[in-house]
Design an enzyme around this catalytic site. Structure first.
Site, PDB file in Angstrom:
ATOM      1  N   SER A  95       0.816  -1.204   0.000  1.00  0.00           N
ATOM      2  CA  SER A  95       0.000   0.000   0.000  1.00  0.00           C
ATOM      3  C   SER A  95       0.859   1.267   0.000  1.00  0.00           C
ATOM      4  O   SER A  95       1.599   1.532  -0.933  1.00  0.00           O
ATOM      5  CB  SER A  95      -0.962  -0.024   1.188  1.00  0.00           C
ATOM      6  OG  SER A  95      -1.904   1.014   1.103  1.00  0.00           O
ATOM      7  N   ASP A 233      -1.909   6.768  -3.336  1.00  0.00           N
ATOM      8  CA  ASP A 233      -0.778   6.017  -2.801  1.00  0.00           C
ATOM      9  C   ASP A 233      -0.370   4.931  -3.794  1.00  0.00           C
ATOM     10  O   ASP A 233      -0.848   4.904  -4.937  1.00  0.00           O
ATOM     11  CB  ASP A 233      -1.121   5.429  -1.427  1.00  0.00           C
ATOM     12  CG  ASP A 233      -2.181   4.341  -1.503  1.00  0.00           C
ATOM     13  OD1 ASP A 233      -2.949   4.301  -2.494  1.00  0.00           O
ATOM     14  OD2 ASP A 233      -2.251   3.515  -0.572  1.00  0.00           O
ATOM     15  N   ASP A 235      -0.930   1.682  -4.249  1.00  0.00           N
ATOM     16  CA  ASP A 235      -1.863   0.739  -4.868  1.00  0.00           C
ATOM     17  C   ASP A 235      -3.217   1.361  -5.176  1.00  0.00           C
ATOM     18  O   ASP A 235      -4.138   0.673  -5.597  1.00  0.00           O
ATOM     19  CB  ASP A 235      -2.026  -0.518  -4.014  1.00  0.00           C
ATOM     20  CG  ASP A 235      -2.532  -0.229  -2.603  1.00  0.00           C
ATOM     21  OD1 ASP A 235      -2.838   0.939  -2.309  1.00  0.00           O
ATOM     22  OD2 ASP A 235      -2.603  -1.179  -1.799  1.00  0.00           O
ATOM     23  N   ASP A 237      -5.673   2.635  -3.384  1.00  0.00           N
ATOM     24  CA  ASP A 237      -6.876   2.560  -2.560  1.00  0.00           C
ATOM     25  C   ASP A 237      -7.025   3.823  -1.711  1.00  0.00           C
ATOM     26  O   ASP A 237      -8.096   4.092  -1.161  1.00  0.00           O
ATOM     27  CB  ASP A 237      -6.887   1.303  -1.678  1.00  0.00           C
ATOM     28  CG  ASP A 237      -5.761   1.240  -0.667  1.00  0.00           C
ATOM     29  OD1 ASP A 237      -4.807   2.040  -0.756  1.00  0.00           O
ATOM     30  OD2 ASP A 237      -5.820   0.366   0.222  1.00  0.00           O
TER      31      ASP A 237
END
Length: 447
Positions: A95, A233, A235, A237
């Site tokens: 992440s 960020d 990834d 999400d």
């Protein structure tokens, strides 16, 4: 083995807590826990992700299951691929963590992250794995039946057309790099795109879209006279917002903008979200449920089974729109922010509709036993604030609720840190409470 799963999947420094052996076992365990014949595998842009993903694929195949390879993709695209194909998945990501980190997330057949109960099953499998048996049939490595191009098409077709907005899009060299600017452009925005190539070293800024890490974006917004900026960020999400004056928009306010676009009445929020979204929904006769950070998807499912459906599920930075899918999607959230801005005429006018609170979010690296320091700090704060505290909430960490604000202390589930969150009705009060929390941390030995 200690507890493997943290707040959001399995995460740690590559080569130390996370390696190919764990990824292999993770893939095998996911294949065992789910009855589906296929497992969707995809990954973010970190340098260690291809190797870890290969190990996950080998583990799934060793258990006789087919692998549907989505490949390099934003996490919400991975979730949507599982949802569309009705197959569980494994997504390799850390992440927003620094580049030396990586991790593993299990996805359910409906596209949501694995619930705590499923994570416990996976962990039990990992701790008791024996040698794999010869598969009864030859497993196959197949392309995903739902790809990134399909995700992009669905995003555009499900989003309202907007115009007369000049925005700066900053994917931060993460997985939103190609997709997010294209989506915003195709729904009608004038987009200036920066840091828009995937590089798992995150060379242009750290992956986490914090105010400190987005100073360059703030400066670019001022230079280009853009209406606002959006950042993601690694990834995708998480989403963050910077206004036309280069100021970071509080995370709760971003969720409020999405709630306004959705005409939301019911929401599930994390314990650190604060009072702004609660006030916004309650003044319209809505309802808000507060739950643990990192487990909102589980609470959403429990409430849905009981007949209570949420219009919005959100923690700071992360926004789920259940009608779109039971997963956090920073790109979908950005399109909804643009919709709210379009409807109100400007970002500033939209934010006028958001209840005003002042927040501070702080993280402190801790060596040694974090629980000892956590207990020491919470005890000291409880004593110091005893005459002001209306309620002490221990749902997730320890939250001291006051008449005019609150202080929350949590042990991070993703990094060796203690998190401190403060909110108040005035900026001066916020500063006072934040200074008190920092003082007690210093007295407890945190430097």
């Amino acid at each position: 083995m200690g507890k493997l799963f943290g707040t959001a999947g399995v995460r740690g420094v590559y080569g130390v807590e996370i390696d190919e052996k764990l990824a292999l076992d993770f893939g095998r365990s996911v294949a065992r826990v789910f009855s589906s014949a296929d497992v969707v595998v995809s990954w973010d842009g970190r340098l260690s992700s291809p190797s870890l993903s290969s190990a996950v694929i080998a583990g799934v195949l060793a258990e006789g299951k087919n692998v549907r390879v989505l490949g390099l993709a934003p996490m919400p695209a991975a979730c949507r691929a599982s949802m569309k194909q009705g197959s569980p998945g494994v997504y390799v990501t850390a992440s927003h963590n620094p580049p030396e980190y990586n991790g593993l997330k299990a996805l359910m057949e409906d596209g949501s992250e694995a619930t705590r109960g499923v994570e416990e099953k996976i962990e039990r499998e990992i701790t008791s794995l024996s040698r794999p048996k010869l598969p009864e049939r030859p497993p196959a490595v197949l392309p995903s039946g739902y790809g990134v191009a399909d995700y992009l098409r669905d995003l555009v077709s499900s989003s309202a057309s907007v115009g007369d907005q000049k925005v700066v899009a900053d994917p931060g060299n993460g997985c939103a790099s190609d997709i997010a600017p294209r989506v915003l452009s195709e729904i009608g925005l004038s987009v200036i795109s920066v840091n828009d190539w995937v590089d798992g070293r995150f060379p242009m800024r750290p992956s986490e879209p914090t105010p400190e890490n987005l100073r360059g974006l703030s400066e670019l917004i001022l230079r280009t006279e853009a209406d606002y900026g959006i950042a993601w960020d690694g990834d995708a999400d998480r989403v963050a917002l910077i206004d036309s004056r280069g100021r970071f928009v509080p995370q709760y306010a971003v969720s409020c903008l999405v709630a306004l676009a959705l005409r939301a009445k019911r929401a599930i929020i994390s314990v650190d979200m604060g009072w702004g979204l609660r006030d916004l929904l309650e003044r319209e006769g809505g309802d808000v449920i507060v739950w643990r950070l990192g487990d909102l998807h589980s609470e959403y499912k429990r409430r849905l089974e009981a007949g209570w459906s949420a219009d919005l599920v959100t923690e700071p930075w992360k926004i789920m729109v259940p009608t779109w899918g039971p997963y956090f999607d920073g790109i979908k959230a950005a399109a909804l922010v643009a919709q709210a801005v379009h409807e109100f005429g400007s970002l500033e006018e939209a934010l006028e509709a958001v209840p005003k609170y002042y927040q501070e979010r702080m993280s402190f690296k801790v060596s040694g036993d974090r629980s000892v320091i956590f207990n020491r700090v919470t005890e000291a704060l409880e004593e110091e604030l005893s005459s002001q505290v209306r309620e002490v909430d221990r749902l997730d960490g320890v939250k001291f609720i006051l008449e005019d604000g609150w202080v929350l202390i949590r042990v991070s589930g993703t990094e060796p840190k203690i998190r401190v969150y403060v909110e108040a009705k005035t900026d001066d009060r916020k500063r006072e409470l934040a200074s008190l929390a920092v003082k007690k941390l210093r007295e407890a030995g945190v430097t």
